[in-house]
Design a protein around this motif. Structure first.
Motif, short mmCIF file in Angstrom:
data_model
loop_
_atom_site.label_atom_id
_atom_site.label_comp_id
_atom_site.label_asym_id
_atom_site.label_seq_id
_atom_site.Cartn_x
_atom_site.Cartn_y
_atom_site.Cartn_z
N ILE A 19 42.64 40.48 54.11
CA ILE A 19 42.10 41.40 53.12
C ILE A 19 42.20 42.83 53.66
CG2 ILE A 19 40.06 42.03 51.77
CD1 ILE A 19 39.49 38.82 53.00
N LEU A 20 43.01 43.65 53.00
CA LEU A 20 43.16 45.05 53.38
C LEU A 20 42.28 45.87 52.45
CD1 LEU A 20 47.04 45.32 53.85
CD2 LEU A 20 45.31 44.44 55.44
N VAL A 21 41.31 46.56 53.04
CA VAL A 21 40.35 47.33 52.25
C VAL A 21 40.84 48.76 52.08
CG1 VAL A 21 37.97 48.13 52.09
CG2 VAL A 21 38.47 45.89 53.10
N ARG A 45 45.30 40.00 50.19
CA ARG A 45 44.44 40.56 49.16
C ARG A 45 44.23 42.05 49.43
NH1 ARG A 45 39.86 35.71 48.56
NH2 ARG A 45 41.36 33.97 48.71
N LEU A 46 44.32 42.84 48.39
CA LEU A 46 44.15 44.29 48.50
C LEU A 46 42.92 44.72 47.71
CD1 LEU A 46 47.85 45.40 47.81
CD2 LEU A 46 46.82 44.72 50.00
N VAL A 47 42.09 45.53 48.36
CA VAL A 47 40.92 46.08 47.68
C VAL A 47 41.19 47.54 47.37
CG1 VAL A 47 38.45 46.58 47.85
CG2 VAL A 47 39.37 44.49 48.88
N ASN A 48 41.33 47.83 46.09
CA ASN A 48 41.50 49.21 45.61
C ASN A 48 42.55 49.99 46.40
OD1 ASN A 48 40.94 51.44 44.01
ND2 ASN A 48 39.30 52.17 45.36
N PRO A 49 43.80 49.53 46.43
CA PRO A 49 44.83 50.27 47.16
C PRO A 49 45.03 51.66 46.57
CG PRO A 49 45.82 48.59 45.76
CD PRO A 49 44.35 48.36 45.72
N ARG A 50 45.15 52.66 47.42
CA ARG A 50 45.18 54.06 46.98
C ARG A 50 46.30 54.34 45.97
NH1 ARG A 50 47.05 58.56 51.12
NH2 ARG A 50 49.03 57.56 50.58
N SER A 79 33.48 42.78 47.43
CA SER A 79 32.70 41.57 47.10
C SER A 79 33.51 40.62 46.24
CB SER A 79 31.40 41.97 46.39
OG SER A 79 31.68 42.68 45.20
N GLU A 80 34.36 41.16 45.35
CA GLU A 80 35.22 40.30 44.53
C GLU A 80 36.31 39.65 45.39
OE1 GLU A 80 35.22 42.45 40.17
OE2 GLU A 80 36.37 43.40 41.78
N ALA A 81 36.82 40.39 46.36
CA ALA A 81 37.91 39.89 47.19
C ALA A 81 37.48 38.73 48.08
CB ALA A 81 38.48 41.02 48.04
N VAL A 82 36.22 38.70 48.47
CA VAL A 82 35.74 37.65 49.39
C VAL A 82 34.88 36.62 48.67
CG1 VAL A 82 35.83 39.23 51.35
CG2 VAL A 82 33.69 38.98 50.08
#
Length: 264
Positions: A19-21, A45-50, A79-82
């Protein structure tokens, strides 16, 4: 190591999610995907990639790790990613003043292997390029993973950190599998071939006047037999060496081009 054997089919085994935040650069996402593919991981999984997703620079940097890139999942929040994970590790090189276990990449791989091997889901968090994970993000993890880096220069590129964790995962879970290329030592040379090589060398040395004192020849030959026996040559190597000795032994039979040019 360059090159990819496209004839081999990728095996989608149960693996940790990476997971890359809030990753900033597409190149880093692609390089992380490539590192994952190298060691059998595929759940990125990507959290909000710029720069949003899909990202052409990420695809280019992934170097044909298409099976990872095509399965990338994008989430608006961590929280959605995990949400589906029951064991989460957070990577950081900074102390966080939290009451959490701190483990190295080898222990992290062992814990993930045990957890996922029991049919559950686990993952590893990686933070932003510039400042990593926030304390709030680390707080949701079960433990902190830190790499044994040089304290004076502890910052790693995201893809480098992913590579280390992916390698440790592979080492722990697939340690019994063969390496991708096989060792080829050739056919072992029978002992009589090695003995024949040394005898040929001894005869050539006789003709070259190497043995200044005849009474020392037996001892020196014994030493050469011992040295060549320890070398464990294969049959092709013995044939090559015999050819080398023969060529050197016959050099006086060939005209010397230097002398010919001088007119000698």
């Amino acid at each position: 190591m360059a090159g990819t054997d496209t004839s081999k089919q990728f095996v989608f085994r149960p693996t940790p999610a990476i997971i890359l935040v809030e990753p900033q650069l597409g190149e880093n996402i692609g390089a992380a995907a490539r590192a994952m593919a190298n060691f059998g991981l595929w759940d990125l999984r990507l959290v909000n990639p710029r720069d949003g997703w899909p990202n052409e620079k990420a695809v280019a940097a992934a170097s044909k790790a298409d099976h990872v890139i095509e399965r990338v999942k994008v989430f608006a929040t961590l929280s959605e990613a995990v949400a589906d994970l029951t064991y989460v590790l957070a990577t950081t090189a900074r102390g966080r003043e939290m009451f959490k276990p701190v483990i190295g990449p080898d222990a992290a791989a062992e814990k993930l292997a045990a957890h996922i091997g029991a049919g559950r889901h686990g993952g590893v968090l990686f933070g932003r390029e510039r400042w990593g994970l926030t304390n709030e993000e680390v707080a949701i993890a079960d433990a902190i993973v830190t790499l044994p880096v040089e304290p004076a220069f502890a910052s790693l590129n995201i893809a480098q950190a992913v590579l280390v964790l992916a390698y440790e995962w592979r080492r722990v879970t697939l340690s019994g599998e063969p390496l991708p290329i096989e060792e080829d030592l050739g056919e072992a040379a029978p002992r009589d071939q090695v003995i024949g090589l040394v005898e040929q060398l001894g005869e050539a040395l006789d003709r070259a006047g190497f043995f200044k004192s005849p009474n020392k020849r037996p001892g020196m030959m014994d030493n050469m037999h011992s040295m060549f026996a320890k070398a464990s040559f294969n049959a092709q190597e013995v044939r090559t060496l015999r050819g080398v000795v023969a060529a050197l032994d016959r050099r006086h039979e060939r005209p010397n081009p230097t002398r010919r040019r001088r007119g000698e």
